[in-house]
Design a protein around this motif. Sequence first.
Motif, short mmCIF file in Angstrom:
data_model
loop_
_atom_site.label_atom_id
_atom_site.label_comp_id
_atom_site.label_asym_id
_atom_site.label_seq_id
_atom_site.Cartn_x
_atom_site.Cartn_y
_atom_site.Cartn_z
N ASP A 170 -0.11 -1.68 0.90
CA ASP A 170 0.53 -2.20 -0.31
C ASP A 170 1.89 -2.81 0.04
O ASP A 170 2.30 -3.80 -0.53
CB ASP A 170 0.70 -1.08 -1.35
CG ASP A 170 1.24 -1.60 -2.67
OD1 ASP A 170 0.56 -2.45 -3.27
OD2 ASP A 170 2.34 -1.16 -3.09
N ARG A 171 2.57 -2.19 0.94
CA ARG A 171 3.81 -2.75 1.49
C ARG A 171 3.83 -2.50 2.99
O ARG A 171 3.21 -1.57 3.49
CB ARG A 171 5.05 -2.14 0.83
CG ARG A 171 5.18 -0.63 0.97
CD ARG A 171 6.34 -0.13 0.11
NE ARG A 171 6.49 1.30 0.17
CZ ARG A 171 7.24 1.95 1.06
NH1 ARG A 171 7.89 1.25 1.98
NH2 ARG A 171 7.34 3.25 1.04
N GLU A 172 4.51 -3.38 3.71
CA GLU A 172 4.48 -3.32 5.16
C GLU A 172 5.70 -2.59 5.70
O GLU A 172 6.80 -2.68 5.13
CB GLU A 172 4.42 -4.73 5.74
CG GLU A 172 4.07 -4.78 7.21
CD GLU A 172 3.71 -6.17 7.67
OE1 GLU A 172 3.68 -6.40 8.90
OE2 GLU A 172 3.45 -7.02 6.81
#
Length: 473
Positions: A451-453
Amino acid sequence: MPWSEAVTPVRMRRVAVIVPQAALRAALVRIAEEGCVELDRAEEAAPGAATVRLQRLRGRGATVGPECARTALLAAAAPDLDLLEREEEVALLAGEAQLEERAEGAVRQGEVAALAGWCPAAEVPRVAGRLAATGGALLPLPSPRGTDPPTLLRPGRAASFTPLVTTYGTPAYADVDPSWPAGLTYVAMFGIMFGDVGHGALLVLGAVALRLGWPRRLAGLGRLWPFLAGAGVASMVAGAAYGEFFGPTGLLPVLWLSPLESPARLLAAAVVFGAGLLALAHAAGAVNRVREGGWGSALYAASGCAGLMFYPGLALAGTGVVLHRQAPAVAGAALAVTGLALVASGLFRATAGGGAGLAETAVRLFDVVVRTGTNTLSFARLAAFGLTHAALADLVWRGTTGLAGRGAAGVAGAAVLFVVGTTVSFGLEALVAGVQALRLEFYELFSRLFDREGRPFRPWHVPRRSLPIPLRR
């Protein structure tokens, strides 16, 4: 190693390096030699003396480029920079330039200098022991609020699968490390599309060659040998199930099904297999959303708990309908509707509200439903390319047996056709299966995990030169 640790990134600690200013260089040399500490760097540091000399060498035509960072070296004692410039000792100048850059980020107070950075928790005692010899110390610090530690995926047996993950992105520090599950999934999908005992055995032989360092020009890929071996073993297992050994030669019995004779069964099995993988990806995604933002945000996320309820519920409802069982159909439908309602609530909360927010929510909710169906059906390509592989092998084998019955010339032609045909089909289908398995991994599975890096852990590592610094020629 406990299972919980095997699927999480390496635990990191925020650390401070405290040393006397007079010993700062010696401490930095030891840190660089250890290669397991990522030091904070000054955002706008003026070029140091070594950097200026490197720039002058570049202006005079010396080979100075990005590769200097990979070949940099450090001397144990502070070298004469003018001498290094005259002798064009680019590697030592590059190492000194990196050391100056790190030293510029130190905070100095009186006779003490301090630097901050990140270090794997297990390495902290060892690095502290090395620094103690310089009169310094490595002190653990609390992690700063609002800043995630850098991510270091665990080395070891799963290291050969790590590039599969990092090519897509770096997982957030709080996320599950998907390296070995992703690797096992990849080789399983590859094997289904490349199912042949003979072809799989060739892949295993290739893995053995890589492990032994042959050919030498591919020595840099040696650490990927478990990956290639896994793909070969998976192909051999699938080939045994299909009864394929360099095609339908009849040397092996069909243990499960022949792809060319039962394409519908293979197609159904591929979709069911893909649905199971998607369910596991939803579960891992839900764990990641909880770790990243807590239960409040994870409950409404399409890749979180809401999606975890919607997809298995939809699968349970579909199974109940196909099997004509009312109880699982109703229970699955209720679970799917609940999950979809939570997704809709989360989507609406992210809008500005009002009619426009409702319209945006409806469009995005429709996209969630459509993508769920298309992602599941996308796994039908496992059967499609498995059929293609079997058809090409069958074509080569039919041509070989047809020529073999036409005298000595026919036998020679059959041998040539078999070798050339097998080589072409092997190379083509291995490439196609590899690409398609990668596509399924990235678009269908990883899209639910990430979802986020995160930020990759980049420790500073420069070896120390063991030989004396050369004098003027």
